[in-house]
Design a protein around this motif. Structure first.
Motif, PDB file in Angstrom:
ATOM      1  N   ILE A 166       0.860  -1.183   0.000  1.00 62.76           N
ATOM      2  CA  ILE A 166       0.000   0.000   0.000  1.00 62.76           C
ATOM      3  C   ILE A 166       0.894   1.229   0.000  1.00 62.76           C
ATOM      4  CG2 ILE A 166      -1.784   1.292   1.235  1.00 62.76           C
ATOM      5  CD1 ILE A 166      -2.747  -1.354   2.386  1.00 62.76           C
ATOM      6  N   GLY A 167       0.778   1.993  -1.067  1.00 64.59           N
ATOM      7  CA  GLY A 167       1.555   3.222  -1.141  1.00 64.59           C
ATOM      8  C   GLY A 167       0.678   4.398  -0.750  1.00 64.59           C
ATOM      9  N   ILE A 168       1.191   5.232   0.126  1.00 67.46           N
ATOM     10  CA  ILE A 168       0.463   6.455   0.496  1.00 67.46           C
ATOM     11  C   ILE A 168       1.376   7.607   0.091  1.00 67.46           C
ATOM     12  CG2 ILE A 168      -0.617   7.773   2.362  1.00 67.46           C
ATOM     13  CD1 ILE A 168      -0.973   5.063   3.837  1.00 67.46           C
ATOM     14  N   ASP A 169       1.032   8.233  -1.013  1.00 64.01           N
ATOM     15  CA  ASP A 169       1.912   9.228  -1.617  1.00 64.01           C
ATOM     16  C   ASP A 169       2.241  10.332  -0.614  1.00 64.01           C
ATOM     17  OD1 ASP A 169       2.856  11.473  -3.378  1.00 64.01           O
ATOM     18  OD2 ASP A 169       2.373  10.004  -4.940  1.00 64.01           O
ATOM     19  N   ALA A 170       3.539  10.591  -0.451  1.00 66.00           N
ATOM     20  CA  ALA A 170       4.017  11.721   0.353  1.00 66.00           C
ATOM     21  C   ALA A 170       3.773  11.595   1.850  1.00 66.00           C
ATOM     22  CB  ALA A 170       3.419  13.029  -0.160  1.00 66.00           C
ATOM     23  N   MET A 171       3.506  10.389   2.353  1.00 66.29           N
ATOM     24  CA  MET A 171       3.348  10.229   3.815  1.00 66.29           C
ATOM     25  C   MET A 171       4.721  10.543   4.431  1.00 66.29           C
ATOM     26  SD  MET A 171       1.784   6.968   5.800  1.00 66.29           S
ATOM     27  CE  MET A 171       1.368   7.023   7.543  1.00 66.29           C
ATOM     28  N   ASP A 183      -0.810  13.504  -1.014  1.00 63.08           N
ATOM     29  CA  ASP A 183       0.159  14.411  -1.632  1.00 63.08           C
ATOM     30  C   ASP A 183      -0.489  15.764  -1.911  1.00 63.08           C
ATOM     31  OD1 ASP A 183       2.766  14.830  -3.223  1.00 63.08           O
ATOM     32  OD2 ASP A 183       1.219  15.255  -4.714  1.00 63.08           O
ATOM     33  N   ARG A 184      -1.660  15.730  -2.553  1.00 65.06           N
ATOM     34  CA  ARG A 184      -2.330  16.980  -2.915  1.00 65.06           C
ATOM     35  C   ARG A 184      -2.730  17.779  -1.664  1.00 65.06           C
ATOM     36  NH1 ARG A 184      -0.666  13.532  -6.379  1.00 65.06           N
ATOM     37  NH2 ARG A 184      -2.531  12.390  -6.964  1.00 65.06           N
ATOM     38  N   LEU A 185      -3.215  17.085  -0.637  1.00 67.34           N
ATOM     39  CA  LEU A 185      -3.609  17.791   0.582  1.00 67.34           C
ATOM     40  C   LEU A 185      -2.410  18.485   1.219  1.00 67.34           C
ATOM     41  CD1 LEU A 185      -6.079  15.341   2.355  1.00 67.34           C
ATOM     42  CD2 LEU A 185      -6.592  17.585   1.412  1.00 67.34           C
ATOM     43  N   GLN A 186      -1.270  17.791   1.236  1.00 68.46           N
ATOM     44  CA  GLN A 186      -0.100  18.397   1.873  1.00 68.46           C
ATOM     45  C   GLN A 186       0.453  19.562   1.039  1.00 68.46           C
ATOM     46  OE1 GLN A 186       2.023  15.262   4.656  1.00 68.46           O
ATOM     47  NE2 GLN A 186       1.616  14.339   2.668  1.00 68.46           N
ATOM     48  N   HIS A 187       0.349  19.479  -0.282  1.00 70.78           N
ATOM     49  CA  HIS A 187       0.766  20.628  -1.100  1.00 70.78           C
ATOM     50  C   HIS A 187      -0.018  21.876  -0.689  1.00 70.78           C
ATOM     51  CE1 HIS A 187       3.627  19.192  -4.031  1.00 70.78           C
ATOM     52  NE2 HIS A 187       2.882  18.135  -4.322  1.00 70.78           N
ATOM     53  N   LEU A 188      -1.285  21.684  -0.370  1.00 72.09           N
ATOM     54  CA  LEU A 188      -2.143  22.848  -0.107  1.00 72.09           C
ATOM     55  C   LEU A 188      -2.259  23.217   1.365  1.00 72.09           C
ATOM     56  CD1 LEU A 188      -4.921  21.968  -2.698  1.00 72.09           C
ATOM     57  CD2 LEU A 188      -3.020  23.536  -2.972  1.00 72.09           C
ATOM     58  N   PHE A 189      -2.082  22.256   2.241  1.00 73.77           N
ATOM     59  CA  PHE A 189      -2.335  22.539   3.663  1.00 73.77           C
ATOM     60  C   PHE A 189      -1.115  22.381   4.567  1.00 73.77           C
ATOM     61  CE2 PHE A 189      -6.396  21.598   1.684  1.00 73.77           C
ATOM     62  CZ  PHE A 189      -7.175  22.652   2.139  1.00 73.77           C
ATOM     63  N   VAL A 245       2.963  -7.496   4.467  1.00 73.80           N
ATOM     64  CA  VAL A 245       2.359  -6.186   4.218  1.00 73.80           C
ATOM     65  C   VAL A 245       3.461  -5.132   4.222  1.00 73.80           C
ATOM     66  CG1 VAL A 245       0.684  -4.477   5.022  1.00 73.80           C
ATOM     67  CG2 VAL A 245       0.254  -6.916   5.417  1.00 73.80           C
ATOM     68  N   LEU A 246       3.538  -4.358   3.177  1.00 74.16           N
ATOM     69  CA  LEU A 246       4.471  -3.222   3.149  1.00 74.16           C
ATOM     70  C   LEU A 246       3.655  -1.960   2.889  1.00 74.16           C
ATOM     71  CD1 LEU A 246       7.446  -4.528   0.923  1.00 74.16           C
ATOM     72  CD2 LEU A 246       7.353  -4.442   3.417  1.00 74.16           C
ATOM     73  N   ILE A 247       3.772  -1.012   3.792  1.00 72.99           N
ATOM     74  CA  ILE A 247       3.107   0.279   3.587  1.00 72.99           C
ATOM     75  C   ILE A 247       4.208   1.324   3.471  1.00 72.99           C
ATOM     76  CG2 ILE A 247       1.508   1.968   4.570  1.00 72.99           C
ATOM     77  CD1 ILE A 247       0.200  -0.409   6.001  1.00 72.99           C
ATOM     78  N   PHE A 248       4.142   2.101   2.432  1.00 69.86           N
ATOM     79  CA  PHE A 248       5.281   2.987   2.182  1.00 69.86           C
ATOM     80  C   PHE A 248       4.811   4.283   1.550  1.00 69.86           C
ATOM     81  CE2 PHE A 248       4.945   2.509  -2.319  1.00 69.86           C
ATOM     82  CZ  PHE A 248       4.372   1.253  -2.467  1.00 69.86           C
ATOM     83  N   SER A 249       5.723   5.261   1.553  1.00 72.86           N
ATOM     84  CA  SER A 249       5.463   6.471   0.770  1.00 72.86           C
ATOM     85  C   SER A 249       6.649   6.715  -0.134  1.00 72.86           C
ATOM     86  CB  SER A 249       5.218   7.671   1.682  1.00 72.86           C
ATOM     87  OG  SER A 249       6.359   7.915   2.478  1.00 72.86           O
ATOM     88  N   ASP A 250       6.410   7.463  -1.202  1.00 70.79           N
ATOM     89  CA  ASP A 250       7.468   7.716  -2.180  1.00 70.79           C
ATOM     90  C   ASP A 250       8.427   8.818  -1.732  1.00 70.79           C
ATOM     91  OD1 ASP A 250       5.310   9.461  -2.391  1.00 70.79           O
ATOM     92  OD2 ASP A 250       5.649   9.860  -4.516  1.00 70.79           O
TER      93      ASP A 250
END
Lengths: 268, 634
Positions: free
Chosen positions: B40-45, B377-383, B426-431
């Motif tokens: 599971i990738g969570i972009d920009a975590m 990712d988009r939320l963090q760009h803005l907030f 299970v691997l959970i990661f961000s880019d």
């Protein structure tokens, strides 16, 4: 400029594939330059005798010159011509929906399993992935199941339509007919250059008369002439070439399109 | 040796050979693969943010996973841009092998910038992926393992897997663009994407803009008519193609289907959502017109029918690669409430897609499910509001919006872990992680001010969209494209190259030295942490496509937008005044991602390129030579 010989060979290869793979294909002929070139390529592929029926979807509002040209070429090229006309109940509709209805009706009537159409990729921004062989359902929707999984669970490699390798998927499940686009890789300029090279006849509406000419041919309601002095093929080629390469063209169209595309990334 | 014995030996040899041929043809990896992998990738975590929220007890499920398995800092790619990073994850290779270097690349023959994730040769040209290395899903598919990849960035056009692949970041809209809203108003606003409407009584007739078509020398939008009937102060009815849709003030509508007539046999099916802002004056926002998954104009999934299967089962959904309406929000046409409610809808859809795939995955004996979430990712760009240039505190503050998102993912994780067995890794990661964007740096302006680039005009404020129009190439030594790339104007490679291969290093040295000493006059700080030479950080067959220099900005600084596409500003460094206030396009050392695993990993940190080998190793698939990373589970 693309090599006309390469463009031609690719289209002919596709047309011969169609002959091999389908029982009852039909070529759509709008009488315009693209589909006339398509017919010419069919003749070249099959040594002057087109082994398919040729369908003209007649909205009954075409220009007189178009009908004259159609009848002359049909005779000269010995075309097995089908003229599809609208049923009375559709007469009120727009010409595009009338054309669609006529095509549906003719497919049904003649049991066509493949429809060969002269569309080009350079006409539409999103057509980039349009395929040479494209299955359609009864309502002309593109989304038809086509992959049979093999033992490893991976669909056929043909599905990728490896055009560089001349590999095309031609067998589709659940499709009503397959639409085939042998001219997908041509541009408007390529077509004119080929018309010149091969001396392909075109309807005289394309040539300027009183400072105006048609750049595309269609029914009276949809096509109107543009300002032009190009009254020979050479002049038309020059005009299109100039149009494509002119400063204004570069700045205002492709550049503007590219700019909009880059900006659409966001990241502002 | 007698004849009989010879014959016997021959038979034995043939049998042995046949046995080996048979065994090999089955494929060593294909013999009863065991185990399952859930990625599971969570972009920009962000690593720091995650650690902080875990310490505050806000992410109990992540905390539990960290305690029973592993939680590591994940070294990101250089540059830390999504297409580069996600491709390093999927292939286990550095950009020198996989060929993704930046969001924006250039053609050395025209110097024109182009998008790397939706690469298309010219107007209407074919889409093709630029990625040159093999992703893990191709290897697991070949090994016969059921493999599904959903919404992984930079997977357009879709490739075939032994399961389902739905493309992510890079899927275009019906124009071939990556986004494109429209704002309808009665007011006179002279801005792009604003469509002026007039009321006749309570009725409005207007158009939706569709695909671009070439009409001789012009490129035009195909339009489809749309009628709006205002029913009262709070609502209206939108009619298109004979179908009616209810619009309620400050709510997103249902999906509005639209068929564009781009000529005979040339219809394009799209869909959008509308947001009625007010009826007096009339103001309505519509999302980017997306490809209709039930009738897609280009393939967005493999098998092609999977996009429709999803829609049949879950209802219509956002198909665009980056569907969050960030531009509409940044440009002030959508307020926070509207923007956030759209993001939550996207997240909800994405979670529904996840459960559909997961429920099939969990029943299997072996399988790979790789799934990406990227609204983070988009939320963090803005907030992301942790200012680094004005705030000396090292501690980050996570506001409600961002904390809420991380907590939502924690909740999802809790549900998933309840259903995951011991046979599943299970691997959970961000880019990559996140940082702040306060000052924008126009490297092209800087190059021109420092004698590396010659312009034929004096840049005044407000020069935009120039695509290098003002550059005299014959007198230019270097130029910058994208968010971190500098290219030398090299003889034999660039059309008007001026720098010989022998002088290349000297020019690079000069640029590196000057850029690494560049100081921001406003803050007195160093702008750039390090400028990397491509040969020092990349290796592989695609190295020749790499930018010559890669800029690692210090936190707080980022490439100015116009510079990324060959434009100039009067000053090289300027304030970022936009709502796009967070970013990660800086030196990778400042923005590591995260890696969680339910299996123990005896290391303090890992790299993006370790994920693919870890997956292959867990599933007993032999490692291809290309891979740069190492398996994490020993």
């Amino acid at each position: 400029m693309a090599n006309l010989k390469d463009l031609e060979s690719k289209s002919i290869f596709i047309l011969r594939e169609v002959k091999k793979r389908f029982k009852n294909p039909v070529v759509l002929w709008s009488i315009g330059k693209d589909s006339t070139t398509l017919l010419y390529l069919c003749r070249k592929a099959f040594y002057d005798e087109i082994p398919f029926k040729v369908l003209h979807i007649d909205t009954e509002t075409e220009y007189e010159e178009t009908y004259e040209f159609r009848d002359r070429i049909a005779k000269e090229w010995k075309l097995d011509l089908v003229v599809g006309k609208s049923e009375e109940k559709f007469k009120e509709k727009t010409c595009t929906s009338r054309k669609t209805e006529i095509l549906k009706k003719e497919i049904e009537k003649h049991k066509f399993d493949a429809v060969i159409v002269g569309i080009r990729r350079d006409e539409n921004s999103i057509r980039g992935m349009e395929r040479y062989f494209s299955p359609r359902d009864r309502e002309f929707r593109w989304n038809v199941t086509k992959e049979e999984k093999n033992e490893a669970g991976i669909g056929s490699a043909q599905d990728a339509e490896l055009s560089g390798w001349d590999i095309y998927a031609t067998e589709f499940k659940d499709s009503n007919h397959v639409r085939i686009h042998p001219l997908l890789h041509w541009t408007e300029l390529d077509i004119w250059q080929y018309i010149k090279k091969e001396n392909i006849p075109v309807v005289n509406l394309y040539f300027a008369k009183d400072g105006k000419r048609f750049r595309s041919i269609g029914c009276k309601c949809c096509s109107s002439p543009v300002k032009s002095r190009a009254d020979t093929i050479d002049k038309i080629i020059k005009e299109i070439d100039k149009d494509r390469n002119s400063e204004r063209q570069g700045r205002d169209t492709e550049k503007e399109y590219n700019m909009q595309k880059l900006r659409s990334l966001g990241y502002m | 040796m007698n004849k009989a014995l010879k014959r016997f030996i021959n038979v034995v040899v043939i049998v042995v050979i046949l046995y080996f041929i048979f065994a090999l043809s089955k494929g060593g990896d294909k013999i009863s693969p065991k185990g399952k992998v859930l990625l599971i990738g969570i972009d920009a975590m962000d690593y720091k943010a995650t650690a902080k929220l875990m310490a505050e007890g806000k992410l109990p499920n992540f905390k539990k996973l960290a305690e029973t398995g592993a939680f590591l800092k994940l070294e990101t790619s250089n540059p830390p841009e999504s297409p580069v990073a996600w491709t390093s994850i999927s292939t286990g290779t550095n950009p020198g092998k996989h060929n993704m270097f930046d969001f924006i690349i250039r053609d050395p023959q025209t110097y024109l910038p182009e998008l790397s994730i939706t690469s298309q040769k010219g107007f209407g040209g074919s889409y093709a992926s630029l990625i040159r290395a093999t992703p893990f899903w191709e290897l697991t598919s070949k090994a016969g393992i059921p493999t599904s990849v959903i919404r992984w960035p930079a997977t357009f056009p879709p490739e075939k897997v032994n399961g389902n692949l739905f493309s992510g970041l890079g899927v275009p809209d019906i124009k071939g663009f990556l986004s494109g809203y429209a704002f309808y108003t009665e007011e006179d606003i002279d801005k792009q994407k604003v469509i002026h409407v007039t009321k006749e009584g309570s009725s409005i007739h207007t158009n939706v803009l569709g695909p671009k078509v070439r009409k001789f020398s012009k490129i035009e939008d195909v339009k489809e008519g749309m009628d709006i009937e205002i029913t009262d102060e709070y609502s209206a009815i939108l009619t298109i193609d004979g179908r009616e849709y209810q619009l309620d003030r400050e709510k997103w509508s249902d999906w509005v289907k639209v068929k564009f007539d781009a000529g005979f046999l040339r219809s394009v099916h799209g869909m959008f959502k509308a947001y009625l802002i007010s009826t007096e004056p009339f103001q309505m926002y519509i999302t980017t017109v997306q490809i209709d998954p039930t009738n897609p104009i280009v393939d967005i999934s493999s098998p092609k029918g999977y996009a429709k299967e999803l829609a049949d089962e879950l209802g219509l959904y956002y198909t665009l690669g980056m569907p969050e309406e960030t531009d509409g929000y940044v440009n002030g046409f959508l307020d926070e409430k509207a923007f956030l409610s759209q993001v939550y809808e996207i997240e909800k859809e994405r979670e529904a897609m996840f459960w559909k795939e997961f429920n099939e995955f969990k029943e299997k004996e072996t399988g790979v499910l790789a799934f990406a979430f990227d609204s983070s990712d988009r939320l963090q760009h803005l907030f992301w509001d942790n200012k680094v240039l004005t705030n000396i505190s090292d501690e980050i503050v996570m506001n409600e919006v961002l904390t809420g998102y991380y907590m939502r993912k924690d909740e999802l994780l809790g549900k998933i872990m309840k259903e995951v067995g011991n046979d599943t890794m299970v691997l959970i990661f961000s880019d990559h992680g996140f940082s702040s964007f306060e000052r924008a740096v126009n490297i092209n302006t800087w190059l021109s001010q420092n004698g590396f680039m010659k312009l034929n005009t004096v840049i005044k404020q407000g020069v935009e969209d120039s695509l290098f129009e003002y550059v005299i190439w014959d007198e230019t030594k270097a130029y910058s494209v994208g968010f971190s790339s500098i290219y030398i104007n090299l003889e034999g490679r660039e059309k008007h190259g001026t720098v010989s291969i022998d002088d290349k290093e000297a020019v690079e040295n000069e640029i590196i030295e000057k850029l690494e000493n560049l100081t921001d006059p406003k803050t007195g700080r160093k702008v750039i942490n390090k400028v990397y030479r491509r040969g020092d950080i990349y290796s592989g067959d695609s190295l020749e496509n790499a930018p010559d220099l890669i800029i690692g900005f210090n936190p707080g600084y980022r490439m100015e937008w116009q510079s990324a596409i060959g434009g100039f500003t009067r000053n090289a460094i300027l304030d970022n005044t936009k709502k796009w206030q967070g970013d990660h396009l800086i030196d990778p050392t400042f923005v590591p991602g995260v890696l969680f695993s339910n299996k123990q990993i005896n290391q303090d940190s890992a790299s993006l390129v370790d994920i693919a080998p870890t997956v292959l190793n867990f599933l007993n698939i032999s490692m291809p030579e290309q891979i740069d990373g190492k398996p994490l589970l020993k």
